[in-house]
Design a protein around this motif. Sequence first.
Motif, PDB file in Angstrom:
ATOM      1  N   GLU A   5       0.834 -10.335  -3.399  1.00 46.63           N
ATOM      2  CA  GLU A   5       0.911  -8.876  -3.254  1.00 46.63           C
ATOM      3  C   GLU A   5       1.524  -8.230  -4.486  1.00 46.63           C
ATOM      4  O   GLU A   5       1.035  -7.204  -4.978  1.00 46.63           O
TER       5      GLU A   5
ATOM      6  N   PRO B  38      -3.871  -3.824 -10.059  1.00 46.06           N
ATOM      7  CA  PRO B  38      -4.870  -3.591  -9.010  1.00 46.06           C
ATOM      8  C   PRO B  38      -6.296  -3.663  -9.546  1.00 46.06           C
ATOM      9  O   PRO B  38      -6.543  -3.454 -10.732  1.00 46.06           O
TER      10      PRO B  38
ATOM     11  N   MET C 138      -0.156  -5.544  -6.895  1.00 45.33           N
ATOM     12  CA  MET C 138       0.499  -4.242  -7.020  1.00 45.33           C
ATOM     13  C   MET C 138       0.550  -3.813  -8.489  1.00 45.33           C
ATOM     14  O   MET C 138       0.298  -2.655  -8.822  1.00 45.33           O
TER      15      MET C 138
ATOM     16  N   TYR D 192      -2.389   0.985  -4.719  1.00 47.09           N
ATOM     17  CA  TYR D 192      -1.268   0.377  -5.443  1.00 47.09           C
ATOM     18  C   TYR D 192      -0.922   1.260  -6.639  1.00 47.09           C
ATOM     19  O   TYR D 192      -1.657   1.288  -7.628  1.00 47.09           O
TER      20      TYR D 192
ATOM     21  N   HIS E  67       0.847  -1.192   0.000  1.00 42.39           N
ATOM     22  CA  HIS E  67       0.000   0.000   0.000  1.00 42.39           C
ATOM     23  C   HIS E  67       0.883   1.243   0.000  1.00 42.39           C
ATOM     24  O   HIS E  67       2.025   1.213   0.471  1.00 42.39           O
TER      25      HIS E  67
END
Length: 282
Positions: free
Chosen positions: A143, A150, A147, A158, A113
């Motif tokens: 993740e 998104p 990223m 992201y 984030h």
Amino acid sequence: METLQIGKTIITWLNGGVTHMDGGAMFGVVPKPLWSKKYALNEKNQIELRTDPLLIQKNGLNILLETGIGSGKLTEKQMRNYGVEEESSVEESLKKLGLTTEDIHYVLMTHMHFDHACGLTKWENGSLTSVFPKAKIMTSSIEWKEMQHPNIRSANTYWKQNWEAVKDQVTTFDSTISILDGLEMHHTGGHSDGHSIVILQDGGETLVHMADLMPTHAHENPLWVLAYDDYPMTSIENKQKWIEFGKQRQAWFTFYHDAVYRGIKWNGKGEIVDKLDRIKHK
């Protein structure tokens, strides 16, 4: 800068900046009369949330856990909306320790984030470059995939400017990875689908970094999860698992966001038995 020693490992908190986020969002369905007894709020109903990376020095390696809010990365509107009163000065913090950004061997990203990942890149001569050019950047495969791609919800956090310049430095893992002996990352999901926590063990001592499953000491109750969590029941399940893991080992629980404590030890009754306060600089 505050420090904590776990066995022979030294942890130092760097200055990564500060945000102020809506207290209701940070405590989800928990009523304000309950959470406001445990964490201070301002007149806008916002709570102070640090974004201070942890420098882990172990076996001659310099390992950064998270990267801060960055500097010069946010628009005026974003600065206002996220209550950013101070941007990162990670490079200056490292300089005080006799280090530079090129001395960082690993960067551990519990998730990516913006308030964790903005410090990965910086503007230089009109383009974005890596802040830690010699580091391996570690995050979960889930993740890293989100990223880069998104969805309609996660696109707000992201950002392309936080990953494109460092994509060749990224190494991913699926479930668990050992960075070195006694230092592991474990995928948990919950806050984000790819969220991970960090476990450090050295000399018979244990440190548990719950990241945004437990962003502050006031989130110790497994049911107190964020409205920002994509999968709240997964957060609750993993909070129960890893908080119990830590308490059984009399572990330090450390924080990236907490404006009051850097770390806490709780006993089985949820009572604080040891703590490391954050030093508030004027």
